[in-house]
Design a protein around this motif. Structure first.
Motif, mmCIF file in Angstrom:
data_model
loop_
_atom_site.group_PDB
_atom_site.id
_atom_site.type_symbol
_atom_site.label_atom_id
_atom_site.label_comp_id
_atom_site.label_asym_id
_atom_site.label_seq_id
_atom_site.Cartn_x
_atom_site.Cartn_y
_atom_site.Cartn_z
ATOM 1 N N UNK A 202 0.789 -1.224 0.000
ATOM 2 C CA UNK A 202 0.000 0.000 0.000
ATOM 3 C C UNK A 202 0.824 1.279 0.000
ATOM 4 N N UNK A 203 2.062 1.218 0.435
ATOM 5 C CA UNK A 203 2.881 2.427 0.482
ATOM 6 C C UNK A 203 4.232 2.179 -0.170
ATOM 7 N N UNK A 204 4.875 3.275 -0.584
ATOM 8 C CA UNK A 204 6.194 3.163 -1.196
ATOM 9 C C UNK A 204 7.203 2.623 -0.183
ATOM 10 N N UNK A 205 7.112 3.081 1.055
ATOM 11 C CA UNK A 205 8.026 2.589 2.082
ATOM 12 C C UNK A 205 7.877 1.090 2.263
ATOM 13 N N UNK A 206 6.634 0.630 2.307
ATOM 14 C CA UNK A 206 6.401 -0.796 2.524
ATOM 15 C C UNK A 206 6.861 -1.631 1.328
ATOM 16 N N UNK A 207 6.688 -1.114 0.113
ATOM 17 C CA UNK A 207 7.095 -1.899 -1.050
ATOM 18 C C UNK A 207 8.620 -2.018 -1.103
ATOM 19 N N UNK A 208 9.328 -0.982 -0.671
ATOM 20 C CA UNK A 208 10.790 -1.067 -0.613
ATOM 21 C C UNK A 208 11.232 -2.082 0.442
ATOM 22 N N UNK A 209 10.561 -2.058 1.584
ATOM 23 C CA UNK A 209 10.883 -3.018 2.636
ATOM 24 C C UNK A 209 10.648 -4.452 2.156
ATOM 25 N N UNK A 210 9.531 -4.643 1.486
ATOM 26 C CA UNK A 210 9.175 -5.988 1.013
ATOM 27 C C UNK A 210 10.136 -6.469 -0.072
ATOM 28 N N UNK A 211 10.546 -5.556 -0.942
ATOM 29 C CA UNK A 211 11.529 -5.907 -1.962
ATOM 30 C C UNK A 211 12.802 -6.417 -1.302
ATOM 31 N N UNK A 212 13.264 -5.708 -0.297
ATOM 32 C CA UNK A 212 14.477 -6.133 0.397
ATOM 33 C C UNK A 212 14.271 -7.491 1.061
ATOM 34 N N UNK A 213 13.110 -7.711 1.665
ATOM 35 C CA UNK A 213 12.833 -8.990 2.305
ATOM 36 C C UNK A 213 12.880 -10.149 1.308
ATOM 37 N N UNK A 214 12.319 -9.940 0.124
ATOM 38 C CA UNK A 214 12.337 -10.986 -0.894
ATOM 39 C C UNK A 214 13.760 -11.339 -1.303
#
Length: 282
Positions: A202-214
């Motif tokens: 839902x947010x740009x911050x969260x998508x960056x965090x999730x990308x790193x997690x993947x």
């Protein structure tokens, strides 16, 4: 002698190909019916300035067979073996152009490799091939090592909008996200050589965090990850992501590159991508 050939979608570090005597065939950028050879007639900065100001989005074309013939001809004349390494045939006609060109040299030792990827992972395979050739390994041995790595490569990326992928005809399985995104931010991936939607946040911050997690969850540890971070005008985000992944994966071997115009044409300004390799067991 084994000679490596590639194209500009590898986005090799500036000067690397010249230092290693590797011909790089340019992709074609088309603005309003005018063709430009990528990184020859138009560099990244010129392209980005024109893209932002353009009323009509540019398009791309793979190098014509004649462009490959011009590169292959002196190498064949010298008796060299050619290993031509290129992006996924699912998203580019480059492999097709190289294959047609090779047919102009009956009996020549020309090997065309579809890497099923693009950008950083493609660059890593080209660099490995060059290193192995310099060590004196055989063509068969080099191809075997590259082909073993291809299933282990991963490429995830973020885009500000799906408009560029849609209009460029490269959206693939991510088309399922069209019309449903609203304010959601997608994570896309190149899966089996084709663009696919991975998930949404839902947010740009969260998508960056999730990308790193993947990446941390799937990448090999240490330098075996062969990380590459690519961006289109998102240098600060790329540097921050590199710093986080450097610590998380315990590696200093990270390529950070600007995406070339042929890729930005389809990904759009602001795109951010991470390429890496998994462990053998993945």
């Amino acid at each position: 002698m084994i000679r490596i050939v590639t194209d500009t979608t590898a986005a090799l570090p500036d000067g690397w190909a010249a230092r290693h005597n590797i011909p790089v065939v340019p992709q074609v950028i088309i603005f309003e019916d005018q063709e430009y050879l990528e990184m020859v007639d138009m560099d990244r900065d010129t392209f980005m300035a024109r893209l932002v100001a353009a009323k009509t989005l540019p398009s791309t074309a793979a190098p014509a067979p004649a462009a490959f013939e011009a590169v292959y001809r002196p190498l064949v004349a010298a008796g060299d073996t050619i290993l031509s390494i290129h992006p996924s045939a699912e998203i580019s006609g480059t492999v097709r152009g190289a294959t047609v060109a090779a047919q102009a040299f009956p009996g020549a030792a020309i090997h065309i490799l579809d890497t099923r990827t693009i950008g950083g992972p493609l660059a890593r395979l080209v660099m490995l091939a060059a290193r192995l050739a310099a060590q004196g390994q055989s063509t068969a041995a080099i191809l075997a090592q590259l082909q073993a790595l291809i299933p282990r490569q991963r490429l995830y990326f973020l885009v500000d909008t799906l408009e560029y992928l849609q209009k460029g005809g490269r959206i693939g399985g991510a088309a399922a996200l069209l019309g449903s995104l609203l304010q959601l931010k997608p994570i896309l991936g190149l899966i089996a050589g084709r663009v696919e939607g991975i998930e949404r946040q839902r947010t740009h911050r969260r998508v960056l965090e999730r990308l790193q997690q993947l990446v941390v969850a799937e990448a090999a540890s240490g330098d075996a990850a062969q990380l590459s971070i690519m961006h289109a005008g998102a240098g600060q985000q790329a540097a921050a992501l590199a710093a986080s992944l450097r610590e998380a994966l315990a590696t200093d071997d990270i390529l950070i590159t600007d995406l070339v115009p042929a890729i930005v044409t389809h990904a759009g300004p602001g795109a951010l991508a991470v390429g890496f390799f998994t462990t053998e067991e993945s």
